[in-house]
Design an enzyme around this catalytic site. Structure first.
Site: not given
Ligand code: PLP
Length: 398
Positions: A71-72, A179, A199-201, A325
């Site tokens: 996803g990133t 999500q 994102s797959a995971h 924190c």
């Molecule tokens: N966007 C959202 C809303 C997410 O919750 C996440 C994962 O935490 C990501 C992007 C990033 O996805 P990935 O972990 O596959 O890089």
């Protein structure tokens, strides 16, 4: 003892059927999809099938799916790729203040490169106001990026309406639907979005693979260059096993969409009802309705969220907290902050996120653990004498 896993917005357990689909491509079917021979052709066919499966889950054409490392990367690709392709005359990028860091930090980088970045505020439930978007758009806007559903509080945005506003000004619209997939229907044509991140995971697929839906004709400049894979939009030899895993996970999510979200919502509602009857001083953060049914962001009055997370962890329950924190300074979640929550309430927020794997007996046990932990922390205060553990290093939402 098996842990009780209630952190499914961070990641989900790999579905055994997904693992089974991936295994041959980690063992014997190791061909490169670009090769002409039989092993190459088999890998190419597997990637093609996975592309169709992912496309099918969001009503897209298979050619508009670009596989990425997650996803990133898909968020980065959409933001850099579309914004930079717009050229020097279009330097404005509009996003929201509650995006995932994958979007926020990409926008920040564009800002350092001279783009004009607007971060729209949200209301108390975490929703972008359509009028704010309309007012932020100008003739020089290159891109709008607003997430489908928030990872911390689960609030769902009115994407169709927001995309319509952007298109009325001829501005491409990207949404991060990481999500949302598998939890609510997604159809890229109904939503009329130009780009959408997956994102797959988060859907019981493997970590390290994702996809960007990129509608044909959307101005786009690749961020990495090399071989011509993925139509040149994201070159590099394909991660065949993971792509196969993502395809299987997407197809399973699609076939389960009519049942899983409802079952999960019933579980979450039953959990919240019983929890409220057992523990007082609980507030739900985020939208009461337009929300992901699996996600409960809850503030426990007077209870430090970090202490609660550690206490639950010691009892075998995995959840996340919204404040971090680090080096003595308390960081409040940017999402809860943007929603206008007081630092006090934000500091007491934990996220409990369910999945299709979650069982009532686990939630019932969690209520008992929460009751004990909350009472102890409220009585003793501070960290309730909980020993420091390696798990204390990071409580940032994912
Ligand atoms: N966007 C959202 C809303 C997410 O919750 C996440 C994962 O935490 C990501 C992007 C990033 O996805 P990935 O972990 O596959 O890089």
């Amino acid at each position: 003892m098996e842990p009780i896993y209630l952190d499914n917005n961070a990641t989900t357990r790999l579905d055994p059927a997904v693992l089974a689909a991936m295994e041959p491509y980690l063992r014997d079917r190791y061909g490169n999809p670009s090769s002409v021979h039989a092993l190459g052709r088999a890998a190419r066919a597997a990637v093609r099938t996975a592309r169709e499966e992912v496309a099918g889950a969001i009503g897209a054409a298979p050619e508009d799916i670009v596989f990425t490392s997650g996803g990133t990367e898909a968020d980065n690709l959409a933001i850099f790729g579309i914004a930079r392709a717009a050229g020097p005359a279009r330097r404005r990028v509009v996003t929201s203040s509650i995006e995932h860091p994958a979007v926020l930090e990409a926008a920040e980088r564009l800002e350092r490169e001279g783009h004009d970045v607007i971060r729209l505020p949200v209301d108390g439930q975490g929703r972008v106001r359509p009028d704010d978007l309309a007012n932020a758009l100008r003739g020089d806007t290159a891109l709008v990026s607003i997430m489908f559903a928030n990872n911390e509080v689960g609030t769902i945005q009115p994407i169709r309406e927001l995309a319509r506003i952007a298109h009325a000004r001829d501005v491409p619209f990207h949404t991060d639907a990481v999500q949302a997939l598998g939890k609510t229907p997604i159809d890229v044509d109904t939503l009329d979005v130009d780009a959408l991140t997956l994102s797959a995971h988060k859907i019981h697929g493997p970590v390290g693979v994702g996809a960007l839906f990129l509608r044909r004709g959307t101005p786009f400049e690749p961020t990495i260059v090399g071989g011509g894979q993925e139509g040149g939009r994201r070159p590099g030899s394909e991660n065949v096993a993971s792509i196969v895993g993502m395809g299987t996970a997407a197809s399973l999510a699609r076939s389960r969409l009519a049942s899983d979200p409802h079952r999960v919502r019933d579980l979450a509602e039953r959990f919240l009802r019983k929890l409220r009857a057992t523990v007082d001083g609980i507030e739900l953060n985020g939208a009461p309705r337009d929300r992901l049914s699996n996600c409960l962001n809850l503030s426990f009055e007077g209870v430090d969220a970090e202490a609660l997370v550690v206490s639950l962890d010691l009892a075998g329950v995995c959840v996340s907290a919204g404040s971090a924190c680090s080096s003595g300074t308390l960081e409040i979640s940017h999402v809860l902050g943007a929603m206008g929550l007081s630092p006090e309430r934000a500091r007491t927020a934990i996220r409990i996120s369910l999945s299709r794997d979650t069982k009532w007996v686990e939630l019932d046990q969690t209520i008992s653990h929460l009751e004990r932990s909350v009472t102890r922390i409220r009585t003793i205060g501070g960290d309730a004498g909980i020993p420091s553990s390696p798990a204390k290093i990071s409580y940032r939402f994912r």
